[in-house]
Design a protein around this motif. Structure first.
Motif, short mmCIF file in Angstrom:
data_model
loop_
_atom_site.label_atom_id
_atom_site.label_comp_id
_atom_site.label_asym_id
_atom_site.label_seq_id
_atom_site.Cartn_x
_atom_site.Cartn_y
_atom_site.Cartn_z
N VAL A 57 32.56 -20.43 -38.72
CA VAL A 57 31.74 -21.20 -37.89
C VAL A 57 32.27 -21.69 -36.66
O VAL A 57 33.65 -21.73 -36.34
N PRO A 58 31.44 -22.16 -35.46
CA PRO A 58 32.13 -22.51 -34.09
C PRO A 58 33.13 -23.60 -34.47
O PRO A 58 34.25 -23.69 -33.48
N THR A 59 32.59 -24.64 -35.11
CA THR A 59 33.38 -25.81 -35.00
C THR A 59 33.54 -26.41 -36.50
O THR A 59 32.82 -26.14 -37.31
N GLY A 60 34.53 -27.47 -36.90
CA GLY A 60 34.54 -28.09 -37.94
C GLY A 60 33.46 -28.92 -38.11
O GLY A 60 33.00 -29.15 -39.26
N THR A 61 32.76 -29.44 -37.04
CA THR A 61 31.54 -30.28 -37.25
C THR A 61 30.50 -29.75 -37.80
O THR A 61 29.84 -30.21 -38.78
N MET A 62 30.37 -28.30 -37.38
CA MET A 62 29.26 -27.61 -37.92
C MET A 62 29.45 -27.02 -39.13
O MET A 62 28.62 -27.03 -40.25
N GLY A 63 30.82 -26.80 -39.87
CA GLY A 63 31.20 -26.38 -40.95
C GLY A 63 30.82 -27.54 -41.81
O GLY A 63 30.50 -27.20 -42.97
N ASN A 64 31.25 -28.75 -41.53
CA ASN A 64 30.98 -29.93 -42.41
C ASN A 64 29.40 -30.09 -42.75
O ASN A 64 28.73 -30.53 -43.77
N LEU A 65 28.88 -30.08 -41.55
CA LEU A 65 27.12 -30.09 -41.65
C LEU A 65 26.68 -29.20 -42.36
O LEU A 65 25.77 -29.47 -43.31
N LEU A 66 27.15 -28.10 -42.30
CA LEU A 66 26.53 -26.86 -43.02
C LEU A 66 26.66 -27.23 -44.52
O LEU A 66 25.87 -26.64 -45.54
N ALA A 67 27.93 -27.59 -44.96
CA ALA A 67 28.33 -27.62 -46.17
C ALA A 67 27.53 -28.86 -46.89
O ALA A 67 27.04 -28.65 -47.94
N ILE A 68 27.38 -30.09 -46.07
CA ILE A 68 26.53 -31.10 -46.37
C ILE A 68 24.98 -30.46 -46.85
O ILE A 68 24.31 -30.83 -47.90
N MET A 69 24.20 -29.74 -45.66
CA MET A 69 23.04 -29.19 -45.79
C MET A 69 22.84 -28.33 -47.04
O MET A 69 21.82 -28.25 -47.83
N SER A 70 23.82 -27.47 -47.50
CA SER A 70 23.82 -26.37 -48.46
C SER A 70 24.05 -27.07 -49.83
O SER A 70 23.50 -26.72 -50.69
N HIS A 71 24.71 -28.14 -49.72
CA HIS A 71 24.92 -28.78 -51.10
C HIS A 71 23.64 -29.62 -51.51
O HIS A 71 23.75 -30.06 -52.57
N THR A 72 22.90 -30.51 -50.53
CA THR A 72 22.16 -31.57 -50.87
C THR A 72 20.71 -31.09 -50.41
O THR A 72 20.56 -29.92 -49.76
N THR A 73 19.76 -32.14 -50.79
CA THR A 73 18.52 -32.06 -50.06
C THR A 73 18.26 -33.36 -49.51
O THR A 73 18.78 -34.34 -49.76
N PRO A 74 17.26 -33.29 -48.52
CA PRO A 74 17.13 -34.56 -47.66
C PRO A 74 16.60 -35.46 -48.60
O PRO A 74 15.87 -35.43 -49.57
N GLY A 75 16.91 -36.72 -48.01
CA GLY A 75 16.75 -37.90 -49.04
C GLY A 75 17.88 -38.26 -50.09
O GLY A 75 17.74 -39.39 -50.67
N GLN A 76 19.00 -37.39 -50.38
CA GLN A 76 19.73 -37.70 -51.04
C GLN A 76 20.82 -38.62 -50.47
O GLN A 76 20.70 -38.66 -49.19
N GLU A 77 21.96 -39.12 -51.21
CA GLU A 77 22.91 -39.84 -50.56
C GLU A 77 24.09 -38.92 -51.02
O GLU A 77 24.51 -38.41 -51.91
N ILE A 78 25.20 -39.20 -50.11
CA ILE A 78 26.64 -38.67 -50.10
C ILE A 78 27.43 -39.77 -50.17
O ILE A 78 27.48 -40.42 -49.39
N ILE A 79 28.59 -39.75 -50.92
CA ILE A 79 29.47 -40.69 -50.96
C ILE A 79 30.66 -40.17 -50.38
O ILE A 79 31.13 -39.01 -50.49
N LEU A 80 31.34 -41.05 -49.41
CA LEU A 80 32.56 -40.67 -48.73
C LEU A 80 33.27 -41.76 -48.33
O LEU A 80 32.92 -42.87 -48.55
N GLU A 81 34.36 -41.44 -47.81
CA GLU A 81 35.33 -42.54 -47.32
C GLU A 81 35.07 -43.16 -46.11
O GLU A 81 34.71 -42.42 -45.43
#
Ligand code: TLP
Length: 345
Positions: A57-81
């Motif tokens: 992927v072009p950037t780390g930002t896109m890589g993280n976003l793709l990971a989040i979009m691939s793992h979740t569905t809109p309307g869910q919650e994600i836990i992070l530091e």
């Protein structure tokens, strides 16, 4: 005037060998899967991290976003530091593009307690969103490049598995963590379902990051990458530098880590500065200048006039990042510049 650039390890220039590989790379249209250099890099990265597949992927930002979009569905919650890069520095892409809500947890030096995490996982209730993902960051940028201990990752991963929640690692600097721990990156990645890491930071490659995970996960991410406009064509031209980065650059990070300690120890000799050397794990040094009587707004331009570039964390703290394009002599020079600047007030 020579510039000593401590703003980030993202400023690193490709090595001569990388540029050579880039010129020689075998290319094809990667959207058709025809770029053998990209295919080689993705396979190599997946193997190194012990995962089934990879996606360049072009950037780390896109890589993280793709990971989040691939793992979740809109309307869910994600836990992070609460101080993680995804939450603080990715322009709220998780909310705006992925359509998920963040549940930030307080950490100590970037480390979340499994107990706090467990409490944050949503129970079934008509009022609540579902917890769709847990995100970790190792090394932790805001915590000054500190390494999240593997035991902590292991406990959180066990909890995630027990609750059937996927776990994504923002491993932008996972190779720095690996050198600090003296453990293979695979040993870190085993406590995750997906990992993003960057070629364009300490590893010295000019562009690019990698997302790894299961074949199904990467298939999903590949389609979403196309949607976000990240389907690149003859991108082997940069993947070639990534291959060299994986082959030759991880060991170079040790020098960056030594230089970060050198910087911290040198600055500790100045009045009003007190850095905990034990916390300098890798290549980032957060320096609190509040006891010198100067704010970062005053200091940074003065340092810049002398040719020393750095970034503020806030009004008190400046971040200095060591990387392959600053030497130990540059570090010594930087310490002198900071000393003179403080003395002049
Ligand atoms: N971090 C950059 C800036 O965005 C702050 C830096 O100079 O440190 N995860 C982590 C932990 C990062 O530190 C970064 C970049 C990213 C993700 C995003 O990578 P890119 O810049 O490739 O989108």
């Amino acid at each position: 005037m020579k510039k000593l650039d401590f703003r980030s390890d993202t400023v690193t220039m490709p090595t001569a060998k990388m540029l050579e590989r880039m010129v020689q790379a075998e290319l094809g249209d990667d959207v058709y899967g025809d770029d053998s250099t990209v295919n080689k890099l993705e396979a190599l990265a997946a193997e190194l991290l012990g995962k089934e597949a990879g996606l360049f992927v072009p950037t780390g930002t896109m890589g993280n976003l793709l990971a989040i979009m691939s793992h979740t569905t809109p309307g869910q919650e994600i836990i992070l530091e609460e101080n993680c890069h995804i939450y603080l520095y990715e322009v709220a892409g998780i909310a705006r593009v992925a359509g998920v809500q963040a549940k930030p947890i307080k950490g100590i030096d970037g480390v979340m307690s499994p107990k706090d995490l467990e409490n944050a996982i949503r129970k079934e209730n008509i009022h609540f969103p579902e917890t769709g993902l847990i995100c970790l960051e190792n090394t932790h940028n805001m915590a000054g490049g500190m390494v999240v201990p593997l035991e902590n990752m292991e406990s959180i991963y066990a909890l995630a598995k027990h609750k059937n929640i996927p776990l994504h690692l923002d491993g932008a600097r996972i190779f720095n963590a690996s050198r600090y721990l003296n453990k293979d990156v695979k040993e870190i990645a085993r406590f995750t379902d997906s990992v993003m890491f960057c070629f364009s930071k300490g590893l010295g490659s000019p562009i690019g990051s990698m997302l790894v995970g299961t074949k199904d996960f990467i298939k999903k991410a590949r389609k979403l990458r196309k949607m976000l406009g990240g389907g690149m064509r003859q991108v082997g031209v940069i993947a070639a530098a990534g291959i060299l980065a994986l082959e030759e650059m991880p060991k170079v990070l040790d020098i960056d880590h030594t230089n970060a300690k050198l910087l911290a120890k040198g600055l500790n000799k100045l009045a009003g500065i007190n850095i905990d050397i034990e916390k300098i794990h890798t290549n980032i040094v957060n320096v609190d200048f509040s006891n010198t009587g100067l704010s970062t707004n005053q200091l940074i331009p003065k340092l810049q006039e002398r040719g020393l570039l750095s970034n503020p964390r806030n009004n008190d703290v400046i971040r200095f990042v060591t990387h392959k394009d600053v030497s130990s002599d540059d570090v010594k020079e930087a310490i002198e510049m900071i000393k003179e600047t403080i003395n002049q007030g």
